[in-house]
Enzyme design. Structure first.
Site, PDB file in Angstrom:
ATOM      1  N   ASP A  16       0.807  -1.174   0.037  1.00  0.00           N
ATOM      2  CA  ASP A  16       0.018  -0.037  -0.119  1.00  0.00           C
ATOM      3  C   ASP A  16       0.863   1.331   0.036  1.00  0.00           C
ATOM      4  OD1 ASP A  16      -2.572   1.290   0.323  1.00  0.00           O
ATOM      5  OD2 ASP A  16      -2.541   1.069   2.377  1.00  0.00           O
ATOM      6  N   GLU A  88      -6.752   4.959  -8.278  1.00  0.00           N
ATOM      7  CA  GLU A  88      -8.156   5.680  -7.695  1.00  0.00           C
ATOM      8  C   GLU A  88      -8.538   6.418  -8.747  1.00  0.00           C
ATOM      9  OE1 GLU A  88      -8.009   5.363  -3.804  1.00  0.00           O
ATOM     10  OE2 GLU A  88      -9.878   6.482  -3.421  1.00  0.00           O
ATOM     11  N   LYS A 124      -9.877   2.229  -8.675  1.00  0.00           N
ATOM     12  CA  LYS A 124     -10.356   2.248  -7.186  1.00  0.00           C
ATOM     13  C   LYS A 124     -11.436   3.165  -7.047  1.00  0.00           C
ATOM     14  CE  LYS A 124      -7.969   2.115  -3.431  1.00  0.00           C
ATOM     15  NZ  LYS A 124      -6.713   2.513  -2.525  1.00  0.00           N
ATOM     16  N   THR A 148     -13.117   0.735  -2.730  1.00  0.00           N
ATOM     17  CA  THR A 148     -12.467   1.302  -1.653  1.00  0.00           C
ATOM     18  C   THR A 148     -13.370   1.992  -0.565  1.00  0.00           C
ATOM     19  OG1 THR A 148     -10.489   2.483  -0.962  1.00  0.00           O
ATOM     20  CG2 THR A 148     -11.934   3.479  -2.779  1.00  0.00           C
ATOM     21  N   PHE A 170     -11.888  -1.499   5.168  1.00  0.00           N
ATOM     22  CA  PHE A 170     -10.910  -0.768   6.026  1.00  0.00           C
ATOM     23  C   PHE A 170     -10.905  -1.231   7.236  1.00  0.00           C
ATOM     24  CE2 PHE A 170      -9.589   3.477   3.541  1.00  0.00           C
ATOM     25  CZ  PHE A 170      -9.885   2.779   2.420  1.00  0.00           C
TER      26      PHE A 170
END
Ligand code: E4P
Length: 311
Positions: A16, A88, A124, A148, A170
């Site tokens: 990440d 993203e 994403k 996400t 998350f």
């Protein structure tokens, strides 16, 4: 054997980070980026050529330059991983299905122009109702999505029904919210609501046979990662990869499809109204999704300013 090597037996390890050197060092299978990580990486002089190239290809249009910059980082990252990179889409489009679809198509077209096949890219998208609808459409077109900012069970259920390739529930941000709400320094792993959230989603998906992959994300401490050993994928920041690699020991598998199939789980059907209701019932998820979109958007705007100033 160190904990990182041991963990790799049960879960695909993903980095990440936007730090390409760190990715090269840790040799993950995949890598994930987000606007905040790209903002940090773009300030690093080592990656200035990627910015210059984005300028050259962007034709003076800031939106095109930003897209190209994200793709340039993705392309460099792909030199160091055998699998996929996640890029993203714009957080500002989180409530606009059609605009998200268009943005994803443009990002993918830029990847393909750089000679990268679509199998190696995950777009994403924030797990709003509109974002999930965009992902449903993109997946039909063969554009793979990584959903996400996923905090609630309602988001996970809707993503599975939409047939998305992958979700990123998350952990750390859920833990942060509960730590703040309970006014405590730490929450023990056995009671960690972030770990519990991923465990519940894993059980639901595996029991009901959904193909959508689950990638635990946003970790605050190694124990949260180890508590999810066996999850399909885990995306981990370089500092935590380092801690796992420095610690000797065998990791015990915590999640397995066999165990999940024994659980008592009922399929949930959601339409837009019931999705909104169920998600809204979860105060943490409602706040964290809204805040997450604001934060990613703020960092994307800062990145835009930075790129303008470098011009
Ligand atoms: C990964 O896909 C996420 O963007 C990331 O794990 C978020 O982590 P954070 O909560 O530490 O920002």
């Amino acid at each position: 054997m160190n904990q990182l090597e041991s963990l790799r037996k049960y879960s695909i390890v993903v980095a990440d980070s936007g730090d390409i050197d760190a990715i090269a060092r840790w040799k993950p299978r995949d890598a994930t980026t987000n606007p905040s990580l790209l903002l940090t990486a773009t300030q690093d002089a080592r990656y200035r050529p990627l910015v210059e190239d984005a300028f050259a290809r962007g034709g003076g249009d800031i939106s095109a330059i930003m897209e190209q910059l994200a793709v340039n980082f993705g392309r460099e990252i792909l030199r160091h991983v055998s699998g996929r990179v996640s890029t993203e889409a714009d957080a500002r489009l989180s409530f606009d299905t059609a605009a998200t679809v268009e943005k994803a198509r443009r990002l993918l077209a830029r990847y393909e122009a750089a000679g990268i096949s679509r199998e190696r890219v995950l777009i994403k998208i924030a797990s709003t109702w509109e974002g999930i609808a965009a992902a449903r459409q993109l997946e039909r077109e063969g554009i793979r999505c990584n959903m996400t900012l996923l905090f609630s069970f309602a988001q996970a259920v809707a993503c599975a029904e939409a047939g998305v390739t992958l979700i990123s529930p998350f952990v750390g941000r859920i833990y942060d919210w509960h730590r703040q709400a309970r006014k405590v320094e730490d929450i023990p792993l056995a009671d960690d609501p972030g770990v519990a959230s991923v465990t519940r989603i894993y059980g639901y998906y595996k029991k009901l046979g959904y193909a959508t992959q689950i990638m635990g994300a946003s970790f605050r401490k190694p124990g949260q990662i180890l508590a999810l050993a066996g999850c399909d994928l885990l995306t981990i920041a370089p500092e935590l990869l380092e801690l796992l690699a420095k610690t000797q020991g065998e990791v015990q598998r915590k999640l397995s499809p066999e165990e999940a199939r024994r659980a008592d789980v009922e399929r949930i059907a959601l339409d837009e109204k019931s999705f909104c209701w169920m998600h809204n019932e979860d105060a943490m998820a409602t706040e964290k999704l809204a805040e997450g979109i604001r934060r990613f958007d703020a960092d994307a705007r800062k990145l835009e300013q930075l790129v303008r100033s470098l011009a």
